[in-house]
Design a protein around this motif. Structure first.
Motif, PDB file in Angstrom:
ATOM      1  N   ARG A 242       0.819  -1.187   0.185  1.00  7.46           N
ATOM      2  CA  ARG A 242      -0.005  -0.019   0.051  1.00  7.46           C
ATOM      3  C   ARG A 242       0.998   1.177   0.206  1.00  7.46           C
ATOM      4  N   ASN A 243       2.226   1.120   0.043  1.00  3.32           N
ATOM      5  CA  ASN A 243       3.002   2.422  -0.064  1.00  3.32           C
ATOM      6  C   ASN A 243       2.901   3.024   1.053  1.00  3.32           C
ATOM      7  N   GLU A 244       2.852   2.355   2.272  1.00  4.93           N
ATOM      8  CA  GLU A 244       2.810   3.276   3.469  1.00  4.93           C
ATOM      9  C   GLU A 244       4.010   3.354   4.378  1.00  4.93           C
ATOM     10  N   PHE A 245       4.956   2.796   3.639  1.00  3.20           N
ATOM     11  CA  PHE A 245       6.168   3.013   4.427  1.00  3.20           C
ATOM     12  C   PHE A 245       7.044   4.043   3.915  1.00  3.20           C
ATOM     13  N   ASP A 246       8.068   4.551   4.834  1.00  6.05           N
ATOM     14  CA  ASP A 246       8.659   5.732   4.488  1.00  6.05           C
ATOM     15  C   ASP A 246       9.961   5.655   5.250  1.00  6.05           C
ATOM     16  N   ILE A 247      11.058   6.382   4.701  1.00  9.27           N
ATOM     17  CA  ILE A 247      12.462   6.308   5.209  1.00  9.27           C
ATOM     18  C   ILE A 247      12.733   7.724   5.955  1.00  9.27           C
ATOM     19  N   TYR A 248      13.229   7.714   7.018  1.00 13.04           N
ATOM     20  CA  TYR A 248      13.668   8.954   7.565  1.00 13.04           C
ATOM     21  C   TYR A 248      14.956   8.740   7.646  1.00 13.04           C
ATOM     22  N   TYR A 249      15.769   9.877   7.511  1.00 17.41           N
ATOM     23  CA  TYR A 249      17.135   9.877   7.458  1.00 17.41           C
ATOM     24  C   TYR A 249      17.661  10.748   8.810  1.00 17.41           C
ATOM     25  N   GLN A 250      18.522  10.115   9.483  1.00 17.43           N
ATOM     26  CA  GLN A 250      19.227  10.784  10.631  1.00 17.43           C
ATOM     27  C   GLN A 250      20.853  11.082  10.445  1.00 17.43           C
ATOM     28  N   PRO A 251      21.198  12.233  10.504  1.00 18.64           N
ATOM     29  CA  PRO A 251      22.855  12.482  10.054  1.00 18.64           C
ATOM     30  C   PRO A 251      23.459  11.843  11.147  1.00 18.64           C
ATOM     31  N   VAL A 252      24.771  11.298  10.754  1.00 11.95           N
ATOM     32  CA  VAL A 252      25.609  10.861  11.519  1.00 11.95           C
ATOM     33  C   VAL A 252      26.744  12.158  11.542  1.00 11.95           C
ATOM     34  N   HIS A 253      27.208  12.828  12.407  1.00  9.06           N
ATOM     35  CA  HIS A 253      28.466  13.909  12.548  1.00  9.06           C
ATOM     36  C   HIS A 253      29.787  13.686  13.119  1.00  9.06           C
ATOM     37  N   ARG A 254      30.624  14.337  12.600  1.00 12.18           N
ATOM     38  CA  ARG A 254      31.911  14.412  13.262  1.00 12.18           C
ATOM     39  C   ARG A 254      31.733  15.166  14.565  1.00 12.18           C
ATOM     40  N   LEU A 255      32.517  14.989  15.638  1.00 11.54           N
ATOM     41  CA  LEU A 255      32.503  15.665  16.741  1.00 11.54           C
ATOM     42  C   LEU A 255      33.772  16.344  17.057  1.00 11.54           C
ATOM     43  N   PRO A 256      33.784  17.391  17.526  1.00 10.19           N
ATOM     44  CA  PRO A 256      32.765  18.404  18.139  1.00 10.19           C
ATOM     45  C   PRO A 256      32.084  18.918  16.916  1.00 10.19           C
ATOM     46  N   LEU A 257      30.805  19.158  16.751  1.00  9.72           N
ATOM     47  CA  LEU A 257      30.156  19.641  15.612  1.00  9.72           C
ATOM     48  C   LEU A 257      30.527  21.201  15.278  1.00  9.72           C
ATOM     49  N   ALA A 258      31.293  21.186  14.210  1.00  6.71           N
ATOM     50  CA  ALA A 258      31.343  22.631  13.811  1.00  6.71           C
ATOM     51  C   ALA A 258      30.168  23.222  13.204  1.00  6.71           C
ATOM     52  N   ASP A 259      30.267  24.612  13.159  1.00  3.69           N
ATOM     53  CA  ASP A 259      28.955  25.269  12.488  1.00  3.69           C
ATOM     54  C   ASP A 259      28.924  24.791  10.882  1.00  3.69           C
ATOM     55  N   LYS A 260      27.731  24.234  10.543  1.00  4.74           N
ATOM     56  CA  LYS A 260      27.443  23.929   9.308  1.00  4.74           C
ATOM     57  C   LYS A 260      28.075  22.810   8.719  1.00  4.74           C
ATOM     58  N   ALA A 261      28.690  22.027   9.918  1.00  2.00           N
ATOM     59  CA  ALA A 261      29.402  21.079   9.215  1.00  2.00           C
ATOM     60  C   ALA A 261      28.542  20.040   8.449  1.00  2.00           C
ATOM     61  N   LYS A 262      29.219  19.171   7.291  1.00  2.00           N
ATOM     62  CA  LYS A 262      28.456  18.193   6.528  1.00  2.00           C
ATOM     63  C   LYS A 262      28.455  16.967   7.458  1.00  2.00           C
ATOM     64  N   PRO A 263      27.234  16.375   7.124  1.00  2.00           N
ATOM     65  CA  PRO A 263      27.193  15.018   7.869  1.00  2.00           C
ATOM     66  C   PRO A 263      27.989  14.101   7.072  1.00  2.00           C
ATOM     67  N   VAL A 264      28.788  13.050   8.082  1.00  2.00           N
ATOM     68  CA  VAL A 264      29.545  12.116   7.283  1.00  2.00           C
ATOM     69  C   VAL A 264      28.756  10.790   6.884  1.00  2.00           C
ATOM     70  N   GLY A 265      27.551  10.607   7.609  1.00  2.00           N
ATOM     71  CA  GLY A 265      26.677   9.606   7.241  1.00  2.00           C
ATOM     72  C   GLY A 265      25.211   9.821   7.473  1.00  2.00           C
ATOM     73  N   VAL A 266      24.230   8.799   7.064  1.00  2.00           N
ATOM     74  CA  VAL A 266      22.961   8.708   7.494  1.00  2.00           C
ATOM     75  C   VAL A 266      22.636   7.481   7.881  1.00  2.00           C
ATOM     76  N   GLU A 267      21.487   7.626   8.981  1.00  2.00           N
ATOM     77  CA  GLU A 267      21.045   6.193   9.057  1.00  2.00           C
ATOM     78  C   GLU A 267      19.629   6.033   8.631  1.00  2.00           C
ATOM     79  N   ALA A 268      19.477   5.139   7.835  1.00  2.00           N
ATOM     80  CA  ALA A 268      17.968   4.965   7.260  1.00  2.00           C
ATOM     81  C   ALA A 268      17.091   4.420   8.413  1.00  2.00           C
ATOM     82  N   LEU A 269      16.009   5.062   8.812  1.00  3.90           N
ATOM     83  CA  LEU A 269      14.788   4.660   9.929  1.00  3.90           C
ATOM     84  C   LEU A 269      13.558   4.452   9.335  1.00  3.90           C
ATOM     85  N   LEU A 270      13.223   3.388   9.486  1.00  4.30           N
ATOM     86  CA  LEU A 270      11.836   3.106   8.982  1.00  4.30           C
ATOM     87  C   LEU A 270      10.590   3.713   9.675  1.00  4.30           C
ATOM     88  N   ARG A 271       9.719   4.114   8.832  1.00  5.65           N
ATOM     89  CA  ARG A 271       8.408   4.683   9.349  1.00  5.65           C
ATOM     90  C   ARG A 271       7.237   4.418   8.784  1.00  5.65           C
TER      91      ARG A 271
END
Ligand code: C2E
Ligand code: MG
Ligand code: MG
Ligand code: MG
Length: 293
Positions: A37-66
């Motif tokens: 029924r096409n009811e699934f969606d994927i959310y993406y959560q960024p993985v960041h380098r630490l410490p977080l610099a201003d406007k730093a690019k994410p280095v990864g994303v985790e796919a989380l099912l919704r």
């Protein structure tokens, strides 16, 4: 105890139970059709380098099912067990893998060359004899490189592993796909597992970091896990980073990767794209001792 409570209460109790059972049955039967029924969606959560610099690019994303139900988004904790019991998780998990790899490849081509893609696996997927080949096929179809993919598994999956799990993990590692042990420290894995299985990343469970501010023992546990990862030459990602204090603590302990609400919520693909497009306009100093993620 229900009997002792008297007739009226017994009836009340039963009705409540029936309601609950009914609701659960409805949830179960409808989530099994959610893929068609096409009811699934994927959310993406960024993985960041630490410490977080201003406007730093994410280095990864985790796919989380919704699961989209009208305008409600249902969290996987509520329905993954149902999908696992019925075996439907195999099809859903394959769909997640395909979608996430395609999406991240697209983002890589639009400027986030280094972005890594993390996907959660269920034990049933890895028990399938041809799972590693399935992954290889998805990589070929989407053009994502094996080194860009991180597959997240849990301690319980390793403990209950049967059939082809170990062979699949080895084959995947051989391909250059990286394996992460999720929620590390909350399961019942003995440390010997870290040696027995090809594992490349430890995800420090958020429960340890949660209480690190108030509790020196939790801090010590975080420190020990971070050191363990370093000694074994594994990457370590802190989960559930919510405060500046936690970032400072992690940096001090030399944990250089994090994920959590402070760094970015899980968000729909379009929103994630905006989030990272903002980071592309600023140049980021190439500062890192982190090879991988
Ligand atoms: P997980 O893999 O450990 O994912 C992290 C969970 O922590 C996510 O919950 C995320 O929304 C949440 N989280 C992230 N940052 C923070 C924070 O700073 N604070 C707090 N309190 N929570 C944070 P979510 O999305 O509800 O997923 C729950 C679990 O469901 C995941 O835990 C994973 O085990 C499972 N899951 C999600 N997607 C899939 C999937 O596609 N396949 C399978 N088999 N399991 C999945
Ligand atoms: Mg995960
Ligand atoms: Mg986790
Ligand atoms: Mg977790």
């Amino acid at each position: 105890q229900a009997k002792a409570a008297g007739k009226g209460r017994v009836q009340h109790f039963n009705e409540a139970m029936l309601d609950q059972a009914h609701e659960r049955m409805q949830l179960e039967s409808s989530v099994l059709q959610a893929l068609q029924r096409n009811e699934f969606d994927i959310y993406y959560q960024p993985v960041h380098r630490l410490p977080l610099a201003d406007k730093a690019k994410p280095v990864g994303v985790e796919a989380l099912l919704r699961w989209r139900q009208g305008n409600r988004m249902i969290s996987p904790a509520a329905f993954i067990p149902v999908l696992e019991e019925s075996g439907e998780i195999v099809a859903v998990g394959y769909w997640v893998l395909q979608q996430a790899c395609r999406q991240v490849r697209h983002w890589q081509q639009s400027g986030a060359e280094e972005l890594k893609c993390s996907v959660n696996l269920s034990g049933l997927q890895l028990e399938q004899q041809d799972f590693a080949q399935q992954v290889q096929r998805v990589l070929t179809d989407t053009g994502l490189s094996p080194a860009s993919l991180v597959l997240e598994i849990t301690e319980s999956l390793l403990i209950d592993q049967s059939g082809s799990t170990l062979a699949n993990l080895r084959e995947l590692a051989q391909l250059g796909v990286r394996i992460a042990l999720d929620d590390f420290g909350t399961g019942f894995c003995s440390l010997g597992y870290l040696n027995r299985f090809p594992l490349h990343v430890l995800k420090l469970d958020r429960s340890f970091l949660n209480q690190a501010d108030q509790c020196s023992k939790q801090r010590a546990i975080c420190r020990a896990i971070i050191q363990l990862a370093r000694t074994l030459e594994m990457d370590v990602i802190a989960e559930g980073v919510e405060t500046r204090e936690q970032v400072d603590f992690l940096h001090q302990e030399r944990c250089y990767l994090g994920q959590g609400f402070l760094l970015g919520y899980p968000m729909p693909a379009a929103e994630f794209q905006q989030h990272f497009e903002q980071t592309l306009s600023t140049s980021i100093p190439a500062s890192s001792h982190m090879s991988a993620l």
